[in-house]
Design a protein around this motif. Structure first.
Motif, PDB file in Angstrom:
ATOM      1  N   GLN A   1     -41.955   0.021   2.252  1.00  0.00           N
ATOM      2  CA  GLN A   1     -42.331  -1.386   2.079  1.00  0.00           C
ATOM      3  C   GLN A   1     -41.316  -2.334   2.742  1.00  0.00           C
ATOM      4  N   ALA A   2     -40.038  -2.004   2.631  1.00  0.00           N
ATOM      5  CA  ALA A   2     -38.990  -2.861   3.206  1.00  0.00           C
ATOM      6  C   ALA A   2     -39.089  -2.881   4.731  1.00  0.00           C
ATOM      7  N   ARG A   3     -39.339  -1.688   5.335  1.00  0.00           N
ATOM      8  CA  ARG A   3     -39.464  -1.639   6.792  1.00  0.00           C
ATOM      9  C   ARG A   3     -40.671  -2.445   7.298  1.00  0.00           C
ATOM     10  N   GLU A   4     -41.771  -2.375   6.555  1.00  0.00           N
ATOM     11  CA  GLU A   4     -42.952  -3.163   6.941  1.00  0.00           C
ATOM     12  C   GLU A   4     -42.673  -4.664   6.834  1.00  0.00           C
ATOM     13  N   LEU A   5     -41.895  -5.016   5.811  1.00  0.00           N
ATOM     14  CA  LEU A   5     -41.597  -6.438   5.599  1.00  0.00           C
ATOM     15  C   LEU A   5     -40.697  -6.991   6.710  1.00  0.00           C
ATOM     16  N   VAL A   6     -39.698  -6.219   7.120  1.00  0.00           N
ATOM     17  CA  VAL A   6     -38.754  -6.688   8.149  1.00  0.00           C
ATOM     18  C   VAL A   6     -39.348  -6.542   9.537  1.00  0.00           C
ATOM     19  N   GLY A   7     -40.052  -5.481   9.801  1.00  0.00           N
ATOM     20  CA  GLY A   7     -40.609  -5.244  11.121  1.00  0.00           C
ATOM     21  C   GLY A   7     -39.567  -4.721  12.082  1.00  0.00           C
ATOM     22  N   GLU A   8     -40.020  -4.447  13.319  1.00  0.00           N
ATOM     23  CA  GLU A   8     -39.138  -3.950  14.351  1.00  0.00           C
ATOM     24  C   GLU A   8     -39.153  -4.903  15.542  1.00  0.00           C
ATOM     25  N   LEU A   9     -38.134  -4.863  16.349  1.00  0.00           N
ATOM     26  CA  LEU A   9     -38.021  -5.723  17.527  1.00  0.00           C
ATOM     27  C   LEU A   9     -37.824  -4.854  18.754  1.00  0.00           C
ATOM     28  N   ASP A  10     -38.770  -4.986  19.693  1.00  0.00           N
ATOM     29  CA  ASP A  10     -38.645  -4.297  20.975  1.00  0.00           C
ATOM     30  C   ASP A  10     -37.819  -5.195  21.887  1.00  0.00           C
ATOM     31  N   ALA A  11     -36.602  -4.785  22.210  1.00  0.00           N
ATOM     32  CA  ALA A  11     -35.681  -5.617  22.983  1.00  0.00           C
ATOM     33  C   ALA A  11     -36.240  -5.943  24.367  1.00  0.00           C
ATOM     34  N   LEU A  12     -36.842  -4.936  25.049  1.00  0.00           N
ATOM     35  CA  LEU A  12     -37.383  -5.164  26.391  1.00  0.00           C
ATOM     36  C   LEU A  12     -38.559  -6.148  26.355  1.00  0.00           C
ATOM     37  N   LYS A  13     -39.436  -5.976  25.366  1.00  0.00           N
ATOM     38  CA  LYS A  13     -40.581  -6.860  25.237  1.00  0.00           C
ATOM     39  C   LYS A  13     -40.126  -8.293  24.934  1.00  0.00           C
ATOM     40  N   ALA A  14     -39.097  -8.411  24.073  1.00  0.00           N
ATOM     41  CA  ALA A  14     -38.581  -9.744  23.742  1.00  0.00           C
ATOM     42  C   ALA A  14     -37.978 -10.412  24.971  1.00  0.00           C
ATOM     43  N   LEU A  15     -37.306  -9.661  25.825  1.00  0.00           N
ATOM     44  CA  LEU A  15     -36.713 -10.230  27.029  1.00  0.00           C
ATOM     45  C   LEU A  15     -37.789 -10.661  28.027  1.00  0.00           C
ATOM     46  N   LEU A  16     -38.864  -9.856  28.140  1.00  0.00           N
ATOM     47  CA  LEU A  16     -39.941 -10.213  29.065  1.00  0.00           C
ATOM     48  C   LEU A  16     -40.678 -11.478  28.609  1.00  0.00           C
ATOM     49  N   GLN A  17     -40.773 -11.676  27.312  1.00  0.00           N
ATOM     50  CA  GLN A  17     -41.445 -12.865  26.780  1.00  0.00           C
ATOM     51  C   GLN A  17     -40.558 -14.112  26.819  1.00  0.00           C
ATOM     52  N   TRP A  18     -39.286 -13.904  26.985  1.00  0.00           N
ATOM     53  CA  TRP A  18     -38.351 -15.036  27.021  1.00  0.00           C
ATOM     54  C   TRP A  18     -38.538 -15.840  28.315  1.00  0.00           C
TER      55      TRP A  18
ATOM     56  N   ILE B   1     -31.877  -7.205  13.066  1.00  0.00           N
ATOM     57  CA  ILE B   1     -32.804  -6.115  12.781  1.00  0.00           C
ATOM     58  C   ILE B   1     -32.105  -4.766  12.961  1.00  0.00           C
ATOM     59  N   ARG B   2     -31.221  -4.672  13.954  1.00  0.00           N
ATOM     60  CA  ARG B   2     -30.479  -3.415  14.139  1.00  0.00           C
ATOM     61  C   ARG B   2     -29.609  -3.129  12.917  1.00  0.00           C
ATOM     62  N   ARG B   3     -28.958  -4.104  12.368  1.00  0.00           N
ATOM     63  CA  ARG B   3     -28.133  -3.890  11.178  1.00  0.00           C
ATOM     64  C   ARG B   3     -28.994  -3.470   9.989  1.00  0.00           C
ATOM     65  N   ILE B   4     -30.167  -4.098   9.903  1.00  0.00           N
ATOM     66  CA  ILE B   4     -31.070  -3.734   8.801  1.00  0.00           C
ATOM     67  C   ILE B   4     -31.571  -2.303   8.972  1.00  0.00           C
ATOM     68  N   GLN B   5     -31.888  -1.936  10.216  1.00  0.00           N
ATOM     69  CA  GLN B   5     -32.367  -0.574  10.464  1.00  0.00           C
ATOM     70  C   GLN B   5     -31.266   0.459  10.178  1.00  0.00           C
ATOM     71  N   ASP B   6     -30.008   0.094  10.500  1.00  0.00           N
ATOM     72  CA  ASP B   6     -28.892   0.981  10.145  1.00  0.00           C
ATOM     73  C   ASP B   6     -28.806   1.154   8.632  1.00  0.00           C
TER      74      ASP B   6
END
Length: 402
Positions: free
Chosen positions: A378-395, A347-352
């Motif tokens: 439209q492309a940003r909505e399709l890919v979405g974003e990832l919150d790194a801290l939230k993903a780590l807490l859910q892991w 996602i970071r590469r896509i956002q770049d």
């Protein structure tokens, strides 16, 4: 009784049954009234625990569920003949009413009786031998009682099993499966020598004889009359070997304890009927009690060793399974974490990429820039974003997975 029952939170009737099961005397009806009025109501002493008596009860135990100590034989003693004098008219409770039930049973192969009831004295005979077999069993039981040994149906204080037997007078080298099966009781008949139980079976023996099929049944060749021989067809004049009841009885004593293998038999012969051997049988059963007690102790010790080995095997298996679960949890947690990191990296590469596109649109005409920005949204909505801290807490880490 009501106060003690309330203390244990059971009913007084249940406590009364517990006292009866444990052979513990309790105050009879009117005991306390007699004492209040100065009348004597003697308190009986606590008797010694007898065979089959429950010795331990705890709240929550079913009556008869408590484990029993290892049986012990009494001190060795010689039984004098005068001790074994019995009344020939008396009937032992185990034998009372048995004749009528056996006589009404159906007759199976070789003439053996198979009654419909199973709580009966352990006697397996044909109908012609029924009366004499029950008389013999009655005399044996009375002599055992006269010697101080209790004869009864096996109690429910522990497991007592009836050992199988071969009814052949001379058992074949290779055991044969019998069909139909002979009758067997629901509970073995046992004699308690001290607290050692010894099972008793009285059965009629069979022997293998040459026989011929005549008029719908097999007849021993030695019992075929000359008239029957003349009627035999030459084409059907063949013989076979069959088992026949001999009319001779056998008393078999055995260990009813699982794992303690012991047995002894006394067979009747024409020159030596069992009736004259009863005194010797009583003495031999008395002498056998220490042997059976030792075998039971050894069997229970082996059972304890096997139980410990089994528990150790279970413990080792659980340890291996726990280690396996820990390794699996660690591997799965690592795989999930790498997957989250890879997703975040993608996602970071896509956002770049999106930022580079957005910077490049500044040089476009307004119309083209609007079209590019719309597609970018439209492309940003399709890919979405990832919150790194939230993903780590859910892991879920390895400990969270166990």
């Amino acid at each position: 009784m009501t106060k003690i029952a309330d203390h244990h939170r059971v009913s007084s009737s249940f406590l009364a049954r517990a006292c009866t099961r444990m052979n513990v005397p309790r105050p009879p009806r009117g005991h306390w009234v007699k004492l209040e009025n100065g009348k004597p109501s003697p308190q009986p002493s606590l008797p010694e625990a007898g065979p089959g008596d429950l010795q331990v009860w705890r709240k929550g135990d079913a009556l008869g569920a408590a484990s029993q100590p290892v049986p012990k034989a009494p001190a060795p003693r010689k039984i004098r003949p005068e001790q074994l004098r019995i009344s020939r008219s008396r009937q032992h409770p185990v034998v009372v009413g048995a004749y009528e039930v056996f006589a009404q049973g159906r007759v199976i192969d070789q003439g053996f009786l198979k009654p419909g009831k199973q709580r009966l004295v352990d006697v397996v005979v044909t109908k012609p031998q029924l009366e004499s077999a029950l008389k013999l069993a009655n005399q044996l039981f009375l002599k055992l009682e006269a010697a101080g040994h209790r004869v009864m149906f096996a109690p429910s204080d522990r497991t007592y099993a009836r050992a199988p037997f071969d009814e052949h007078e001379h058992p074949p080298k290779k055991p044969r499966r019998r069909h139909p099966a002979l009758w067997s009781p629901s509970k073995p008949t046992v004699v308690f020598v001290g607290t050692v139980a010894i099972g008793l079976t009285l059965f009629e023996m069979t022997e293998e004889l040459e026989a011929r099929y005549i008029d719908g049944e097999y007849v021993p060749t030695s019992k075929i009359t000359s008239q029957q021989l003349r009627r035999l067809s030459s084409s059907w004049n063949w013989s076979t070997r069959m088992d026949f009841a001999t009319g001779r009885l056998c008393i078999r004593a055995f260990s009813p304890y699982p794992g303690a293998d012991w047995s002894q038999s006394w067979k009747e012969v024409k020159q030596s009927p069992l009736r004259g051997q009863l005194d010797d049988i009583v003495q031999q059963l008395t002498d056998a009690a220490p042997v059976v007690a030792r075998l039971v102790e050894e069997a229970e010790e082996h059972a304890r060793v096997r139980q410990k080995e089994w528990e150790e095997q279970i413990r080792r298996l659980e340890e291996r399974q726990q280690i396996q679960r820990q390794n699996e949890a660690r591997e799965q947690a690592r795989a999930d974490l790498l997957s989250v990191i890879k997703q975040w990296d993608d996602i970071r590469r896509i956002q770049d990429f999106f930022r580079d596109v957005e910077n490049s649109t500044s040089n476009l005409p307004d119309a083209a820039r609007c079209i590019a920005m719309d597609k970018l949204t439209q492309a940003r909505e399709l890919v979405g974003e990832l919150d790194a801290l939230k993903a780590l807490l859910q892991w879920k880490g390895p400990k969270d997975r166990l």
